[in-house]
Design a protein around this motif. Structure first.
Motif, PDB file in Angstrom:
ATOM      1  N   GLU C 263       0.779  -1.093   0.001  1.00  0.00           N
ATOM      2  CA  GLU C 263       0.016   0.152  -0.093  1.00  0.00           C
ATOM      3  C   GLU C 263       0.979   1.194   0.021  1.00  0.00           C
ATOM      4  O   GLU C 263       0.370   2.519  -0.581  1.00  0.00           O
ATOM      5  CB  GLU C 263      -0.712   0.123   1.349  1.00  0.00           C
ATOM      6  N   ALA C 264       2.004   1.218   0.509  1.00  0.00           N
ATOM      7  CA  ALA C 264       2.712   2.287   0.700  1.00  0.00           C
ATOM      8  C   ALA C 264       4.118   2.375  -0.127  1.00  0.00           C
ATOM      9  O   ALA C 264       5.091   2.747   0.245  1.00  0.00           O
ATOM     10  CB  ALA C 264       3.158   2.647   2.290  1.00  0.00           C
TER      11      ALA C 264
ATOM     12  N   GLU D  39      -1.418   2.515 -24.055  1.00  0.00           N
ATOM     13  CA  GLU D  39      -0.842   1.891 -25.102  1.00  0.00           C
ATOM     14  C   GLU D  39      -1.323   0.072 -24.615  1.00  0.00           C
ATOM     15  O   GLU D  39      -1.584  -0.285 -23.877  1.00  0.00           O
ATOM     16  CB  GLU D  39       0.699   1.469 -24.949  1.00  0.00           C
ATOM     17  N   ARG D  40      -1.287  -0.456 -25.624  1.00  0.00           N
ATOM     18  CA  ARG D  40      -1.850  -1.979 -25.994  1.00  0.00           C
ATOM     19  C   ARG D  40      -0.946  -2.722 -25.367  1.00  0.00           C
ATOM     20  O   ARG D  40       0.412  -2.594 -25.005  1.00  0.00           O
ATOM     21  CB  ARG D  40      -1.923  -2.276 -27.428  1.00  0.00           C
ATOM     22  N   GLY D  41      -1.554  -3.622 -24.406  1.00  0.00           N
ATOM     23  CA  GLY D  41      -0.846  -4.494 -23.422  1.00  0.00           C
ATOM     24  C   GLY D  41      -0.336  -3.983 -22.222  1.00  0.00           C
ATOM     25  O   GLY D  41       0.422  -4.671 -21.347  1.00  0.00           O
ATOM     26  N   ARG D  42      -0.558  -2.680 -21.943  1.00  0.00           N
ATOM     27  CA  ARG D  42      -0.038  -1.974 -20.780  1.00  0.00           C
ATOM     28  C   ARG D  42      -1.053  -1.707 -19.766  1.00  0.00           C
ATOM     29  O   ARG D  42      -2.303  -1.587 -20.020  1.00  0.00           O
ATOM     30  CB  ARG D  42       0.902  -0.860 -21.223  1.00  0.00           C
ATOM     31  N   THR D  43      -0.665  -1.109 -18.811  1.00  0.00           N
ATOM     32  CA  THR D  43      -1.577  -0.666 -17.701  1.00  0.00           C
ATOM     33  C   THR D  43      -1.185   0.934 -17.460  1.00  0.00           C
ATOM     34  O   THR D  43      -0.200   1.231 -17.220  1.00  0.00           O
ATOM     35  CB  THR D  43      -1.351  -1.246 -16.198  1.00  0.00           C
ATOM     36  N   TYR D  44      -2.464   1.459 -17.969  1.00  0.00           N
ATOM     37  CA  TYR D  44      -2.478   2.908 -17.726  1.00  0.00           C
ATOM     38  C   TYR D  44      -3.298   3.190 -16.296  1.00  0.00           C
ATOM     39  O   TYR D  44      -4.391   2.757 -15.974  1.00  0.00           O
ATOM     40  CB  TYR D  44      -3.192   3.739 -18.708  1.00  0.00           C
ATOM     41  N   ALA D  45      -2.655   3.925 -15.396  1.00  0.00           N
ATOM     42  CA  ALA D  45      -3.546   4.077 -14.004  1.00  0.00           C
ATOM     43  C   ALA D  45      -3.669   5.489 -13.798  1.00  0.00           C
ATOM     44  O   ALA D  45      -2.841   6.544 -14.170  1.00  0.00           O
ATOM     45  CB  ALA D  45      -2.552   3.711 -12.839  1.00  0.00           C
ATOM     46  N   LEU D  46      -5.080   6.126 -13.689  1.00  0.00           N
ATOM     47  CA  LEU D  46      -5.213   7.201 -13.142  1.00  0.00           C
ATOM     48  C   LEU D  46      -5.595   7.236 -11.670  1.00  0.00           C
ATOM     49  O   LEU D  46      -6.264   6.483 -10.990  1.00  0.00           O
ATOM     50  CB  LEU D  46      -6.706   7.668 -13.826  1.00  0.00           C
ATOM     51  N   ASP D 214      -5.730   4.874  -4.523  1.00  0.00           N
ATOM     52  CA  ASP D 214      -4.577   4.199  -3.704  1.00  0.00           C
ATOM     53  C   ASP D 214      -3.378   4.065  -4.386  1.00  0.00           C
ATOM     54  O   ASP D 214      -2.928   3.180  -5.388  1.00  0.00           O
ATOM     55  CB  ASP D 214      -5.023   2.785  -3.512  1.00  0.00           C
ATOM     56  N   ILE D 215      -2.366   4.863  -4.019  1.00  0.00           N
ATOM     57  CA  ILE D 215      -1.014   5.136  -4.624  1.00  0.00           C
ATOM     58  C   ILE D 215      -0.234   3.647  -4.549  1.00  0.00           C
ATOM     59  O   ILE D 215       0.593   3.329  -5.561  1.00  0.00           O
ATOM     60  CB  ILE D 215      -0.113   6.023  -3.858  1.00  0.00           C
ATOM     61  N   GLY D 216      -0.486   2.952  -3.556  1.00  0.00           N
ATOM     62  CA  GLY D 216       0.071   1.541  -3.464  1.00  0.00           C
ATOM     63  C   GLY D 216      -0.515   0.574  -4.547  1.00  0.00           C
ATOM     64  O   GLY D 216       0.428  -0.310  -5.098  1.00  0.00           O
ATOM     65  N   VAL D 217      -1.600   0.528  -4.812  1.00  0.00           N
ATOM     66  CA  VAL D 217      -2.296  -0.156  -5.791  1.00  0.00           C
ATOM     67  C   VAL D 217      -1.618   0.270  -7.297  1.00  0.00           C
ATOM     68  O   VAL D 217      -1.269  -0.360  -8.090  1.00  0.00           O
ATOM     69  CB  VAL D 217      -3.815  -0.191  -5.938  1.00  0.00           C
ATOM     70  N   VAL D 218      -1.718   1.504  -7.349  1.00  0.00           N
ATOM     71  CA  VAL D 218      -1.259   2.168  -8.642  1.00  0.00           C
ATOM     72  C   VAL D 218       0.434   1.662  -8.814  1.00  0.00           C
ATOM     73  O   VAL D 218       0.659   1.388  -9.863  1.00  0.00           O
ATOM     74  CB  VAL D 218      -1.120   3.713  -8.593  1.00  0.00           C
ATOM     75  N   VAL D 252       3.423  15.524  -5.507  1.00  0.00           N
ATOM     76  CA  VAL D 252       4.443  15.316  -4.335  1.00  0.00           C
ATOM     77  C   VAL D 252       3.598  15.047  -2.841  1.00  0.00           C
ATOM     78  O   VAL D 252       3.891  14.374  -2.162  1.00  0.00           O
ATOM     79  CB  VAL D 252       5.330  16.423  -4.243  1.00  0.00           C
ATOM     80  N   GLY D 253       2.595  16.133  -2.648  1.00  0.00           N
ATOM     81  CA  GLY D 253       1.730  16.053  -1.474  1.00  0.00           C
ATOM     82  C   GLY D 253       0.799  14.736  -1.274  1.00  0.00           C
ATOM     83  O   GLY D 253       1.078  14.067  -0.293  1.00  0.00           O
ATOM     84  N   LEU D 254       0.409  14.250  -2.461  1.00  0.00           N
ATOM     85  CA  LEU D 254      -0.175  13.006  -2.454  1.00  0.00           C
ATOM     86  C   LEU D 254       0.542  11.761  -2.170  1.00  0.00           C
ATOM     87  O   LEU D 254       0.238  10.995  -1.278  1.00  0.00           O
ATOM     88  CB  LEU D 254      -0.803  12.872  -3.900  1.00  0.00           C
ATOM     89  N   LEU D 255       1.806  11.641  -2.461  1.00  0.00           N
ATOM     90  CA  LEU D 255       2.810  10.628  -2.127  1.00  0.00           C
ATOM     91  C   LEU D 255       3.351  10.839  -0.824  1.00  0.00           C
ATOM     92  O   LEU D 255       3.356   9.867  -0.208  1.00  0.00           O
ATOM     93  CB  LEU D 255       3.959  10.579  -3.053  1.00  0.00           C
ATOM     94  N   ARG D 256       3.368  12.114  -0.264  1.00  0.00           N
ATOM     95  CA  ARG D 256       3.911  12.243   1.105  1.00  0.00           C
ATOM     96  C   ARG D 256       2.888  11.934   1.948  1.00  0.00           C
ATOM     97  O   ARG D 256       3.253  11.520   3.199  1.00  0.00           O
ATOM     98  CB  ARG D 256       4.543  13.661   1.005  1.00  0.00           C
TER      99      ARG D 256
END
Lengths: 308, 272, 336, 326
Positions: C263-264, D39-46, D214-218, D252-256
């Motif tokens: 998660e982190a 792109e084909r075959g890839r994962t694009y995350a929003l 969820d940054i972790g999932v991404v 930056v803020g989101l990750l922190r």
């Protein structure tokens, strides 16, 4: 706040117009010719033609509607075919009787209905709740006119403690029995409604918050749950109003009280169309306006609606 | 908790309704006398061995009349509820699913009908068309459908917000497929509940209209009209009011019990 | 050190349902010292929220029922108190913040009223004198310009502000224990970040003991000193945070920690791993409380339980595996 | 090659009631000038927080919504114009997995019937072949006959999500839109579903559009990441770059803000109650939509809203920040 009130009132105008159209339609789908009904079969063709013109029956239907609406708006609901008296005046004369009956019943049901509903919900799942629920279920199945008849028989015929029929001298004594019967009948409806609304609310998170604050159960129920329930109960009052009007028709008939309801039924029985439709229109308009007030009350009671 | 109470309630309701239906169907075999058979010598007899519910002014057997009244009351209430069901479900489903102008038109219509207290509208219709079975049917059907229509519309609207409807669209399902496969099965339970409770309301309304003398006309008799006619003899023969009144109460109680019981059993919000 | 502020001994609660009596809280014990911080960690159905609600005797009844154990606050058993005496403890000594700030506030009462009533109830202050106390608790909860919010209704506030109002209600009577049930789960991560800071501030500067209920080990690492992991109604491991995060002893805890590290995935860790991290997967799902396995409740999902061995037959007890470190496992610390 | 392209897509929703005479009411821009390609075959995350418009993007891609402006292009064709048969054909190629598995399954439909439904709708195979295919699909996602005969409420959250994945795979799509596929699930089950999705992508050569808060999932799943804030794409680039060297202060803020499961890295408690930041400005302002929260906001940030531009030194990394340009 005033703007909101005006908006709600303006919103009821189309409904009122529709009410008038329905009333007009009912008046004119009457089988047979109203003119013949008025002057009898033996009148000469000229008399009939004249009367026809006089009543505006020779005009196309939309013009007739507009003419009728204009008269109705100015308070002219036509004359009774039976008594020949202006219908509007007869209605006005009967309003106080119905108003007194309805008010008594409304007060009784507000106290008893809300009280029983809140109590039952606050004892949810306990014996007291089961007893209340069962009683409401049984009582709710008895038609008001049967209950009224039985009450009349017990208190008037057997015990002879209360007058059972008519207005007498018009004193309040004559309203006790009908008022109580109608009030109890409405209470059943109110209590069921209040109970189910309260049960829904007691499950909400904010009730748990209130308990977690250390508020006594009494405060939790009345200040937190009931205040929220009131918002929903007010919206459901519309149904209660309908019951009130319908119930007063039946109650007045049984107790022989000269109110609007009794007048409506007598007129319908005699097929006195101007009178029937006059009553019909009057009560529907009252009902629509009362519902509008209920809507307004709801808006004022709920800050989410009041403040947007 | 609620669920556990639901089953006995539904069973009790179903039993009461079966009792009433039995009276309606088997009335001719169960009745000791023909309901319209006059016998002035037997006028206003109290309930006793020969006449379990007593007799009326004309000496007619009240028990037999109550049994026959079940036919009239049930036939009218069920037919009226059927009209209300068909109209209400069709319009409600269309309004809820398609929205837009369909919804607007249907809901305005509902508003107009609901602008009248139900019995009052029925009185107006009965007065216009003349009292009798056809106008009672029309009147009760007319006052019955808007409630169902609103219910179905609301349920469909709520369903439309659910992801599984979108999920069905995303796998390529069309409107009719979704309505038939996903919407209707999910609104079936609330419709069933409302219909059951609605039968009770119709019984009450028919009884009220007939009680006011604006419903079923003599010589036919429904429970309501029996109370109406019995009222004149209240002080001398209260059984003329009590037994038909009791019959109404039993029928209404039956449908209310069954409806409430079904709600407790079927309402997913009450499930644990 | 005297007796602890809050001591929970063998707490038991069940839900009575049509499928039988479900042991949602099954012999839970822990202690919380003045100013201390304990987190109860678990997934849905683990009984962590039921435990918190039982402490306050707020478990919805029906279907919930507390069936045993003791909850000692300064030595006094809350479970034995009559209902009236309980209201003097709730909100006054034990305060609680809930998960959903959107539904936990009364929609028809203003923010000011909702805080004030707690103050009036517990501090016996006249209604007129309440205002400064209400403002102070809003200020402590980090609500900027508190005066402007007194007349506001919950629906007018953002999620973060609503949760701060909840905290202000909890702080209003100066409690000694704050029970926070998933206080940030419903919130966005940046909003959560600020609220976690707020909770850390309240713990360290007001000396509030914190009982945190959460599923998020990241939140645990940030706020408390001790952790207790719950699984299927039981505590399966409890340890000081430093020990726990270095090496949890129970296989379930290890799986949770692995998942939490996923998660982190922060900036550096992603770079450090050079692409996709490896995932440790716990198979299966939480057992049905109506149909619990006879032995260890985690055995059906445990890689080290073996087929039909003692793990499947006997319920393991909580055993000491290190100083202050207990685990409900026959083979603590096996595996990676 | 790009399989799915968003080109200047705008989606507005009406806010509140329309005007009295049915005139245009106020609108809210849920998605505002969003452009990216998958792109084909890839994962694009929003990735983004609630209300940032990421779910609207998912629904636009699934053709459950049509763009107000701009184009959604799939394999060269404009998705917004598809009707009737062409739309049905599109839905065979593009599938969606929903956030709340409990809500995305019809409560009155058995699992096997739910998985069979897409085959039935598109008229694929006879009854026997469909049944065999349902069995195969359930097995692929790790379920058996026993689960197939059940109703959704008899399954756990993870099992429900497996059913939805099997259902999405039934039509052998090219693109699968994953709208928060694990956020309703328990922590221990998340990992199961994520590894399942990774395996299925590899085996079936799937393209994923992943929507998550969820940054972790991404971080676990994505090849490319787009960061959304208040309807706009504020940063976009390869996952490794965006997550390790974010260019936009919001990213930056989101990750922190993601709490780290390591007590050794606990920040010191603040000395005063940390206040709630001010409410955001209205859209009509010309300022950067993040300016009111941005620790680095300069005067230019209030005067002019930045556009999405290439970040210095990398052609495949873009950010909409004045400070990241140059």
């Amino acid at each position: 706040m005033l703007a909101l009130a005006l908006r709600r009132l303006a919103g009821s105008i189309p409904v009122l117009l529709a009410v008038s159209v329905v009333t007009f339609t009912l008046l004119y789908i009457v089988p047979g010719d109203p003119v013949t009904a008025l002057v009898g079969d033996r009148a000469s063709p000229e008399t009939i033609a004249n009367l026809r013109r006089e009543l505006g029956l020779d005009l196309p239907v939309h013009e007739r509607y507009l003419a009728w609406l204009k008269r109705a708006l100015s308070g002219d609901l036509g004359r009774s075919w039976v008594t020949g008296r202006p219908v509007a005046r007869s209605i006005v004369a009967r309003v106080p009787v119905t108003a007194r009956l309805a008010l008594t019943a409304f007060l009784v049901s507000s106290v008893v209905g809300l009280g029983v509903g809140v109590y039952s919900a606050s004892r949810h799942g306990r014996p007291a709740d089961h007893v209340v629920r069962l009683t409401l279920l049984l009582a709710g199945a008895v038609p008001v006119f049967v209950a009224a008849t039985v009450a009349m028989y017990v208190f008037g015929v057997r015990l002879r403690v209360l007058p059972v029929s008519g207005l007498g001298d018009g004193s309040l004594r004559h309203f006790i029995l009908p008022g109580l019967v109608l009030g109890v009948y409405l209470s059943i409806f109110q209590a069921r409604m209040t109970r189910s609304v309260m049960l829904e609310i007691i499950r909400q998170d904010y009730i748990r918050t209130a308990r977690a604050k250390g508020l006594p159960e009494r405060v939790v129920i009345w200040r937190h749950a009931f205040r929220n329930a009131l918002v929903s109960v007010i919206t459901l009052l519309g149904g209660s109003l309908s019951n009130l009007l319908v119930g007063s028709v039946l109650t007045e008939t049984i107790f022989n009280l000269p109110g609007i309801g009794r007048f409506t039924v007598d007129a319908a029985y005699a097929r006195d169309f101007p009178a029937v439709m006059g009553c019909f229109l009057f009560q529907s308009v009252v009902f629509v306006l009362a519902n509008t007030l209920v809507d307004l009350g709801y808006a004022l009671a709920d800050p989410r609606v009041r403040l947007g | 908790m609620a669920r556990a109470a639901g089953l006995p309630m539904a069973v009790a309701g179903a039993l009461l309704l079966t009792l009433v239906a039995l009276a309606a169907v088997a009335g001719p075999w169960l009745a000791p006398a023909h309901p319209d058979e006059l016998s002035l010598a037997e006028s206003l007899r109290p309930p006793g061995p020969g006449h379990p519910f007593g007799t009326d002014y004309f000496g007619r057997d009240v028990f037999s009349r109550v049994l026959y009244g079940a036919r009239v009351s049930l036939a009218i209430s069920l037919s009226a509820q059927l009209i209300a069901l068909v109209v209400g479900v069709a319009l409600g489903a269309a309004a809820g699913y398609f929205g837009g102008w369909v919804d607007g038109a249907v809901m305005r219509l509902v508003d107009v009908v609901m602008a009248f207290p139900d019995l009052l509208l029925a009185i107006g219709i009965a007065a216009s068309l003349g009292p009798g079975v056809p106008s009672v049917l029309l009147a009760l059907g007319l006052v019955g459908w808007p409630g169902l229509c609103r219910l179905v519309r609301g349920e469909v609207l709520a369903l439309k917000e659910r992801d599984f409807i979108d999920a069905a669209r995303a796998i390529g399902a069309g409107d009719l497929w979704i309505l038939r496969r996903h919407v209707l099965p999910n609104v079936a339970a609330p419709i069933l509940i409302a219909t059951t409770l609605g039968v009770g309301s119709r019984i009450l309304q028919e009884a009220s209209l007939s009680f006011l003398g604006l419903g079923v006309q003599p010589p036919a008799a429904s429970w309501g009209s029996m109370v109406h006619h019995g009222l004149r003899w209240l002080s001398r023969a209260p059984w003329l009011v009590i037994f038909p009144g009791l019959a109404i109460a039993v029928a209404v109680l039956g449908s209310n019990l069954l409806g409430d019981g079904l709600r407790d059993i079927l309402d997913p919000r009450l499930r644990d | 050190m005297g007796s602890p502020l809050l001591e929970v001994l063998d707490l038991r609660a069940e839900f009575r349902t049509s499928r039988g009596r479900l042991p949602v809280v099954d012999g839970v014990s822990f202690t919380l010292d003045t100013g201390g911080g304990l987190a109860i960690v678990g997934e849905s159905g683990s009984g962590k929220t039921a435990t918190a609600l039982s402490l306050m005797r707020l478990l919805p009844d029906p279907p919930g029922r507390i069936t045993g154990g003791r909850v000692l606050l300064r030595g006094r058993d809350l479970l034995a108190l009559p209902e009236e005496a309980l209201t003097a403890v709730r909100g006054r000594e034990l305060a609680m913040v809930f998960q959903e700030p959107a539904t936990a506030l009364n929609p028809v009462m203003s923010v000011g009223e909702q805080i004030a009533e707690a103050v009036v109830q517990h501090r016996g202050v006249a209604r007129r004198r309440v205002r400064p106390l209400v403002l102070e608790s809003l200020d402590q909860a980090g609500v900027p310009e508190p005066e402007t919010y007194l007349g506001s209704y919950p629906h007018q506030l953002s999620g973060g502000l609503r949760q701060r109002v909840m905290i202000a209600i909890a702080l209003a009577c100066g409690p000694s224990v704050l029970i926070a049930d998933e206080p940030t789960t419903a919130l966005d991560v940046t909003v959560q970040d600020r609220l976690l800071d707020l909770l850390a501030y309240l713990r360290h500067h007001l000396g509030l003991a914190l009982l945190l209920i959460t599923h998020d080990l990241g939140v645990v690492a940030r706020l408390v000193d001790r952790v207790a992991v719950m699984y299927a109604g039981q505590i399966v491991e409890t340890a000081p945070v430093a020990v726990f995060f270095r090496g949890p002893a129970h296989p379930y805890s290890r799986g949770l920690l692995q998942a939490a590290r996923l998660e982190a995935v922060g900036p550096e860790s992603r770079a450090r791993r050079g692409g996709r991290p490896r995932l440790e997967v716990i198979g299966g799902s939480v057992p049905d409380l109506a149909d619990l396995p006879p032995g260890c409740r985690f055995a059906p999902r445990c890689r080290w339980a073996g087929g039909g061995g003692p793990c499947w037959r006997e319920v393991p007890g909580l055993r000491e595996v290190g100083p202050g470190h207990l685990a409900r496992c026959r083979r603590p610390g096996v595996g990676p | 090659m790009s399989l799915l392209v968003f080109d200047g897509v705008v989606k507005t929703f009406p806010v509140g009631r329309p005007g009295l005479l049915g005139g245009p009411g106020r609108v809210r821009r849920a998605v505002d000038e969003v452009s990216f390609s998958v792109e084909r075959g890839r994962t694009y995350a929003l990735v983004g927080e609630s209300g940032c418009g990421k779910t609207t993007v998912a629904r636009l891609a699934a053709a459950l919504l049509r763009p107000t402006r701009g184009r959604v292009v799939f394999a060269g064709g404009d998705v917004g114009r598809l009707r009737g048969r062409a739309l049905a054909a599109y839905r065979r190629r593009v599938q969606m997995v929903f956030q709340d598995p409990a809500g995305a399954l019809d409560p009155r439909q058995r699992v096997a019937s739910a998985v069979e439904e897409p085959l039935l709708i598109h008229g694929l195979g006879g009854a026997a072949r469909r049944r065999a295919e349902v069995g195969r699909l359930l097995e692929v996602v790790g379920l058996g006959q026993r689960e197939g005969a059940r109703f959704p409420h008899q399954l756990s959250g993870g099992q429900k999500q497996r059913v939805l994945i099997a259902r999405a795979l039934a039509l052998q799509p090219e693109l699968v839109i994953l709208d928060e596929p694990v956020s309703a699930l328990d922590v221990s089950v998340r990992a199961q579903i994520l590894t399942l999705l990774t395996r299925l992508q590899r085996e079936n050569d799937l393209t994923y559009l992943l929507i998550s808060h969820d940054i972790g999932v991404v971080g676990y799943s994505a090849d490319r990441v787009g960061v959304m804030h208040r309807g706009r794409l504020v940063e976009e680039g390869p996952a490794d770059v965006v997550l390790s060297r974010p260019a936009h202060p919001y990213t930056v803020g989101l990750l922190r803000a993601v709490p780290v499961p390591d007590p050794a890295r606990r920040p010191p408690p603040p000395a005063g109650p940390p206040p709630e930041p001010p409410e955001p400005r209205t859209d009509s302002s010309r300022a950067c939509l993040y300016a009111h929260l941005c620790p680095r906001a300069a005067r230019s940030c209030v005067r002019r809203r930045p556009a999405l531009r290439t970040v210095a030194g990398r052609a495949d990394h873009r950010a909409s920040c004045h400070l990241a340009e140059d």
